[in-house]
Scaffold this motif. Sequence first.
Motif, PDB file in Angstrom:
ATOM      1  N   ALA A   1      -8.387  -4.266   0.353  1.00 44.04           N
ATOM      2  CA  ALA A   1      -7.941  -2.923  -0.040  1.00 44.04           C
ATOM      3  C   ALA A   1      -6.654  -2.961  -0.861  1.00 44.04           C
ATOM      4  O   ALA A   1      -5.714  -3.684  -0.523  1.00 44.04           O
ATOM      5  N   GLN A   2      -6.630  -2.152  -1.917  1.00 41.36           N
ATOM      6  CA  GLN A   2      -5.442  -2.038  -2.762  1.00 41.36           C
ATOM      7  C   GLN A   2      -4.770  -0.677  -2.628  1.00 41.36           C
ATOM      8  O   GLN A   2      -3.748  -0.423  -3.265  1.00 41.36           O
ATOM      9  N   ASN A   3      -5.336   0.184  -1.795  1.00 45.44           N
ATOM     10  CA  ASN A   3      -4.738   1.500  -1.554  1.00 45.44           C
ATOM     11  C   ASN A   3      -5.137   1.979  -0.166  1.00 45.44           C
ATOM     12  O   ASN A   3      -6.104   1.466   0.429  1.00 45.44           O
ATOM     13  N   PRO A   4      -4.424   2.951   0.389  1.00 51.68           N
ATOM     14  CA  PRO A   4      -4.708   3.419   1.755  1.00 51.68           C
ATOM     15  C   PRO A   4      -6.125   3.956   1.929  1.00 51.68           C
ATOM     16  O   PRO A   4      -6.741   3.758   2.979  1.00 51.68           O
ATOM     17  N   ALA A   5      -6.655   4.645   0.921  1.00 46.65           N
ATOM     18  CA  ALA A   5      -7.992   5.235   1.059  1.00 46.65           C
ATOM     19  C   ALA A   5      -9.054   4.157   1.245  1.00 46.65           C
ATOM     20  O   ALA A   5      -9.980   4.313   2.059  1.00 46.65           O
ATOM     21  N   THR A   6      -8.934   3.063   0.522  1.00 44.66           N
ATOM     22  CA  THR A   6      -9.912   1.979   0.650  1.00 44.66           C
ATOM     23  C   THR A   6      -9.818   1.315   2.023  1.00 44.66           C
ATOM     24  O   THR A   6     -10.845   0.991   2.637  1.00 44.66           O
ATOM     25  N   LEU A   7      -8.604   1.115   2.504  1.00 40.65           N
ATOM     26  CA  LEU A   7      -8.446   0.525   3.837  1.00 40.65           C
ATOM     27  C   LEU A   7      -9.021   1.442   4.902  1.00 40.65           C
ATOM     28  O   LEU A   7      -9.710   0.990   5.827  1.00 40.65           O
ATOM     29  N   THR A   8      -8.780   2.738   4.760  1.00 39.98           N
ATOM     30  CA  THR A   8      -9.333   3.700   5.723  1.00 39.98           C
ATOM     31  C   THR A   8     -10.861   3.692   5.687  1.00 39.98           C
ATOM     32  O   THR A   8     -11.520   3.716   6.729  1.00 39.98           O
ATOM     33  N   ALA A   9     -11.438   3.624   4.481  1.00 41.63           N
ATOM     34  CA  ALA A   9     -12.897   3.573   4.363  1.00 41.63           C
ATOM     35  C   ALA A   9     -13.449   2.307   4.996  1.00 41.63           C
ATOM     36  O   ALA A   9     -14.497   2.334   5.671  1.00 41.63           O
ATOM     37  N   GLY A  10     -12.770   1.183   4.799  1.00 43.86           N
ATOM     38  CA  GLY A  10     -13.209  -0.062   5.418  1.00 43.86           C
ATOM     39  C   GLY A  10     -13.163   0.013   6.932  1.00 43.86           C
ATOM     40  O   GLY A  10     -14.081  -0.460   7.619  1.00 43.86           O
ATOM     41  N   ARG A  11     -12.109   0.609   7.455  1.00 46.40           N
ATOM     42  CA  ARG A  11     -12.011   0.780   8.909  1.00 46.40           C
ATOM     43  C   ARG A  11     -13.151   1.648   9.436  1.00 46.40           C
ATOM     44  O   ARG A  11     -13.731   1.361  10.490  1.00 46.40           O
ATOM     45  N   GLY A  12     -13.468   2.712   8.722  1.00 46.10           N
ATOM     46  CA  GLY A  12     -14.570   3.576   9.153  1.00 46.10           C
ATOM     47  C   GLY A  12     -15.908   2.861   9.114  1.00 46.10           C
ATOM     48  O   GLY A  12     -16.738   3.017  10.021  1.00 46.10           O
TER      49      GLY A  12
ATOM     50  N   LEU B   1       0.821  -1.213   0.000  1.00 46.04           N
ATOM     51  CA  LEU B   1       0.000   0.000   0.000  1.00 46.04           C
ATOM     52  C   LEU B   1       0.855   1.263   0.000  1.00 46.04           C
ATOM     53  O   LEU B   1       0.395   2.326  -0.415  1.00 46.04           O
ATOM     54  N   HIS B   2       2.067   1.165   0.527  1.00 45.10           N
ATOM     55  CA  HIS B   2       3.004   2.298   0.622  1.00 45.10           C
ATOM     56  C   HIS B   2       2.338   3.543   1.214  1.00 45.10           C
ATOM     57  O   HIS B   2       2.326   4.616   0.595  1.00 45.10           O
ATOM     58  N   PRO B   3       1.759   3.433   2.412  1.00 49.21           N
ATOM     59  CA  PRO B   3       1.060   4.595   2.982  1.00 49.21           C
ATOM     60  C   PRO B   3       2.038   5.657   3.462  1.00 49.21           C
ATOM     61  O   PRO B   3       3.151   5.350   3.923  1.00 49.21           O
ATOM     62  N   SER B   4       1.622   6.917   3.336  1.00 44.34           N
ATOM     63  CA  SER B   4       2.378   8.006   3.947  1.00 44.34           C
ATOM     64  C   SER B   4       2.117   7.996   5.451  1.00 44.34           C
ATOM     65  O   SER B   4       1.260   7.247   5.948  1.00 44.34           O
ATOM     66  N   HIS B   5       2.851   8.841   6.185  1.00 48.88           N
ATOM     67  CA  HIS B   5       2.648   8.892   7.632  1.00 48.88           C
ATOM     68  C   HIS B   5       1.211   9.291   7.962  1.00 48.88           C
ATOM     69  O   HIS B   5       0.574   8.699   8.840  1.00 48.88           O
ATOM     70  N   THR B   6       0.687  10.282   7.236  1.00 48.63           N
ATOM     71  CA  THR B   6      -0.687  10.734   7.492  1.00 48.63           C
ATOM     72  C   THR B   6      -1.693   9.639   7.153  1.00 48.63           C
ATOM     73  O   THR B   6      -2.652   9.401   7.899  1.00 48.63           O
ATOM     74  N   GLU B   7      -1.498   8.963   6.033  1.00 40.98           N
ATOM     75  CA  GLU B   7      -2.416   7.876   5.652  1.00 40.98           C
ATOM     76  C   GLU B   7      -2.378   6.744   6.669  1.00 40.98           C
ATOM     77  O   GLU B   7      -3.423   6.142   6.976  1.00 40.98           O
ATOM     78  N   LEU B   8      -1.210   6.455   7.209  1.00 43.92           N
ATOM     79  CA  LEU B   8      -1.094   5.407   8.220  1.00 43.92           C
ATOM     80  C   LEU B   8      -1.864   5.789   9.478  1.00 43.92           C
ATOM     81  O   LEU B   8      -2.564   4.954  10.084  1.00 43.92           O
TER      82      LEU B   8
END
Length: 481
Positions: free
Chosen positions: A107-118, A52-59
Amino acid sequence: MPSPAQTPIPEPAPDRILKRSTLLTLCACVLVAQSMVAAINLLIPQLSSSSLHPSHTELLWMVDAYVIVFAGLLIPAGALGDRHGRKGALLAGLALFAAGAATSALAQNPATLTAGRGLSGAGAALITPATMSILVHLSTPEHRSRALASWTLALGLGGLAGNLGGGLVGQFLSWRALFGAMVPLAALLALAVTLTTPRTARSARSNLDPIGTTLLTTGLVALLFGIIEGPAYGWTSPRIVTAFAAAAVLVAAFTRHALRSPAPLLDPRVFASPTLRAATLGTATGFFGLFSLFYVNSQYLQGIKGYGAAVTGVAIVPLTIGMALVPKLAVRWSHRPRAVIGTGLALIGLGLLGASTADAGTPYWTYACWLLVISAGTGLSMPALTVGVVSSLPPHQTGLGSGLGTSARELGAALGVAVTGTILAAHPDLGHGMGPALRTVALIVLAATAVVVVGHRTRPPVTRTIASEEERVLSRPAGQS
């Protein structure tokens, strides 16, 4: 003289007595929902180096989205269950929880993982108040304290299960396995709920209040964002100052609206009850201390003691002992809630003071002894605090009361992590910062304990009705005008 505003919950009919299978199912649901608050923390290293290579903020958002949505929606979710059906709310929550877990696992990107968590956090917000409200409505008065003690134990064990599960997955499996496992588990729990849990009467007097719900939810989300992200962005950064200012404006607007509304989501005047104020503060205080420990525990055991992720998850197991055994004593002493709450919270503070002395040369068993002290304090105080919150609200608002109590837990937990993280950031490394951080948290816990003990009233004041409508009944202590 008009009848008092507060009436006891009527005893359930014989076919609606709480069964052991129902109790176990409901406690399992809340344990799983709470476990996902902590589990991801031990997966941060794996997520950082993932595809996913998340940035610090995305993590940060991957970690925090669950808690922010979970805590922000708890109060309206509790009111939704009271109004439209608690069992239905629980099943809907499990479905959302599973959908969010599946989204996260794929999830294939940080945004999708974040949406799933929400999305999973929204499901947890429906699950938690519904489980407590069902327990209260199915329990006879003489068994209610024991049922709520079991529920509180499940909530505490959820944090420990998250640490253990996250540690095992982090060392032996992919991070996707954690989320993938939640999908069949949620389906199994939904089946168990369908088979074991009866429906309870809906409350026509509970109101979702769309305007109030929007104001309160957005205010809590802004507040949680400021607390959680404060250590990362800086407490005086424009982003954090704006979040706190927005939270203050939105909560003030909610209060103004609720005071004028004939049927608010949550009437602010309920906080005129000293017991409710003390129980809410005490609940937040206990989780403030507990999650401060969770925050430094994995870093201490992995970074200073050199344990692997799986061993780190197992090493916190002593916290389960007091939580499992001591609630039985808390139920036995339930007629003395002030002493039980004060002693329990004081033990948490003293245990944190003891843990603050740990360093690289401290034997694990010494550290484990301090974990036992903290667990005993948690097991002693939390059942009485839970009863204090629920019993301070009318019977038709038990779901909302559960949401209020759990919101206090999550806010306390977020504050504990934020304060601890801020103090650690001011020191060169964990070895130098852990002691000052835990000592500061311990002193705050002990100071708040004194406030809780002074403010808690063992016997509620005699009330008289000052307003009575079909949708709303208010009361205040006799002698006040």
